[in-house]
Design an enzyme around this catalytic site. Structure first.
Site, PDB file in Angstrom:
ATOM      1  N   HIS A  13      40.064  86.014  37.291  1.00 40.79           N
ATOM      2  CA  HIS A  13      40.999  87.005  36.740  1.00 40.79           C
ATOM      3  C   HIS A  13      41.718  87.737  37.882  1.00 40.79           C
ATOM      4  O   HIS A  13      41.146  87.945  38.957  1.00 40.79           O
ATOM      5  CB  HIS A  13      40.219  88.011  35.883  1.00 40.79           C
ATOM      6  CG  HIS A  13      41.073  88.809  34.969  1.00 40.79           C
ATOM      7  ND1 HIS A  13      41.714  89.972  35.370  1.00 40.79           N
ATOM      8  CD2 HIS A  13      41.403  88.617  33.672  1.00 40.79           C
ATOM      9  CE1 HIS A  13      42.402  90.457  34.351  1.00 40.79           C
ATOM     10  NE2 HIS A  13      42.229  89.663  33.306  1.00 40.79           N
TER      11      HIS A  13
ATOM     12  N   ASP B 287      42.564  91.990  25.744  1.00 42.06           N
ATOM     13  CA  ASP B 287      42.831  93.174  24.934  1.00 42.06           C
ATOM     14  C   ASP B 287      44.162  93.789  25.338  1.00 42.06           C
ATOM     15  O   ASP B 287      44.538  93.711  26.514  1.00 42.06           O
ATOM     16  CB  ASP B 287      41.751  94.232  25.220  1.00 42.06           C
ATOM     17  CG  ASP B 287      40.881  94.516  24.019  1.00 42.06           C
ATOM     18  OD1 ASP B 287      40.843  93.689  23.098  1.00 42.06           O
ATOM     19  OD2 ASP B 287      40.230  95.577  24.010  1.00 42.06           O
TER      20      ASP B 287
ATOM     21  N   TYR C 127      46.453  96.910  26.558  1.00 43.31           N
ATOM     22  CA  TYR C 127      46.167  98.148  27.290  1.00 43.31           C
ATOM     23  C   TYR C 127      45.911  99.270  26.289  1.00 43.31           C
ATOM     24  O   TYR C 127      46.563  99.343  25.250  1.00 43.31           O
ATOM     25  CB  TYR C 127      47.343  98.528  28.178  1.00 43.31           C
ATOM     26  CG  TYR C 127      47.657  97.531  29.276  1.00 43.31           C
ATOM     27  CD1 TYR C 127      46.722  97.214  30.260  1.00 43.31           C
ATOM     28  CD2 TYR C 127      48.909  96.907  29.332  1.00 43.31           C
ATOM     29  CE1 TYR C 127      47.022  96.313  31.277  1.00 43.31           C
ATOM     30  CE2 TYR C 127      49.216  96.002  30.348  1.00 43.31           C
ATOM     31  CZ  TYR C 127      48.270  95.706  31.311  1.00 43.31           C
ATOM     32  OH  TYR C 127      48.564  94.810  32.309  1.00 43.31           O
TER      33      TYR C 127
ATOM     34  N   PHE D 268      49.393  91.566  29.805  1.00 42.17           N
ATOM     35  CA  PHE D 268      49.623  91.949  31.203  1.00 42.17           C
ATOM     36  C   PHE D 268      50.872  92.825  31.397  1.00 42.17           C
ATOM     37  O   PHE D 268      51.051  93.424  32.449  1.00 42.17           O
ATOM     38  CB  PHE D 268      49.724  90.730  32.138  1.00 42.17           C
ATOM     39  CG  PHE D 268      48.418  90.020  32.347  1.00 42.17           C
ATOM     40  CD1 PHE D 268      47.461  90.508  33.225  1.00 42.17           C
ATOM     41  CD2 PHE D 268      48.121  88.854  31.647  1.00 42.17           C
ATOM     42  CE1 PHE D 268      46.254  89.859  33.406  1.00 42.17           C
ATOM     43  CE2 PHE D 268      46.918  88.196  31.816  1.00 42.17           C
ATOM     44  CZ  PHE D 268      45.980  88.702  32.699  1.00 42.17           C
TER      45      PHE D 268
END
Length: 224
Positions: A187, A65, A67, A78
């Site tokens: 992750h 998703d 931010y 990221f």
């Protein structure tokens, strides 16, 4: 929502834009931007593609998703724009980068320089409502980005796919591992990074693979 996307991607994905699900997605997103605060801004929805043409693509990093905090998302997974605090998962990406390639940890979280070298920083969902994580999931974006991943797998050779976390790893079924390098780890989130992300060596492995194929490596160092 007018689809303004880099030309090489428009050619590869042109059939997707004509499909029923994409029309429904477009209507939903258009209404969301009218009625709510949505991130990223409209001009940045397809930024991952605009910074990384299909022909130049060498590496794919998958996120889930955008931010959902103010000023963070700008269309690259990221990544945040300069001046925005580096998010915790990206801090851990930088820690592994420093460990793997003996590079200094950058003072900002903008990954545009990676994208411009052929790193597709792709979120599975390209938009989100402010402060509501996952609010635009299962509206059609995943079908579109799955088509992106499969198109890369089908039409290119020798691409490195970095699949961090269970969600990203679930996309491995779309990738032909016989002609691409698929690297998996947990992750980089603070909840899991210590269980194998730190120490995975993905950045050096990616470059070793690219150079073994006669391609130029990625300069992972982030300029200040």
């Amino acid at each position: 929502m007018e689809v303004v996307i880099e030309d090489s991607w428009r050619q590869i994905l042109k059939n997707e834009f004509d499909k029923d699900y994409f029309g429904k997605l477009t209507s939903f997103i258009r209404e969301e931007y009218k009625s709510s605060i949505v991130y990223p801004s409209g001009k940045h929805i397809f930024a991952a593609f605009d910074h990384c043409s299909f022909s130049e693509l060498k590496v794919v990093i998958l996120g889930q998703d955008p931010y959902h905090g103010a000023g963070q998302a700008h269309g690259l997974c990221f990544s945040v724009q300069k001046g925005v605090k580096t998010p915790p998962s990206l801090v851990n990406v930088y820690k592994e980068l420093a460990r793997d390639l003996q590079m200094p940890i950058p003072s900002h979280g903008c990954l545009t320089s990676w994208a411009e070298q052929g790193v597709l920083l792709l979120n599975a969902t390209l938009t989100v409502r402010a402060n509501e994580a996952g609010s635009h999931q299962k509206k059609g974006w995943e079908e579109f980005t799955d088509a992106v991943i499969k198109s890369i797998s089908d039409h290119k050779e020798g691409v490195v796919f970095l699949l961090w976390g269970n969600y990203a790893q679930s996309k491995a079924k779309l990738i032909n591992a016989n002609k691409h390098l698929v690297l998996k780890s947990v992750h980089p989130s603070p909840l899991s990074a210590h269980r194998g992300f730190i120490g995975c060596g993905h950045f050096s492995q990616a470059n070793n693979y690219l150079t073994s194929l006669g391609k130029s490596s990625i300069e992972w160092k982030i300029n200040e």
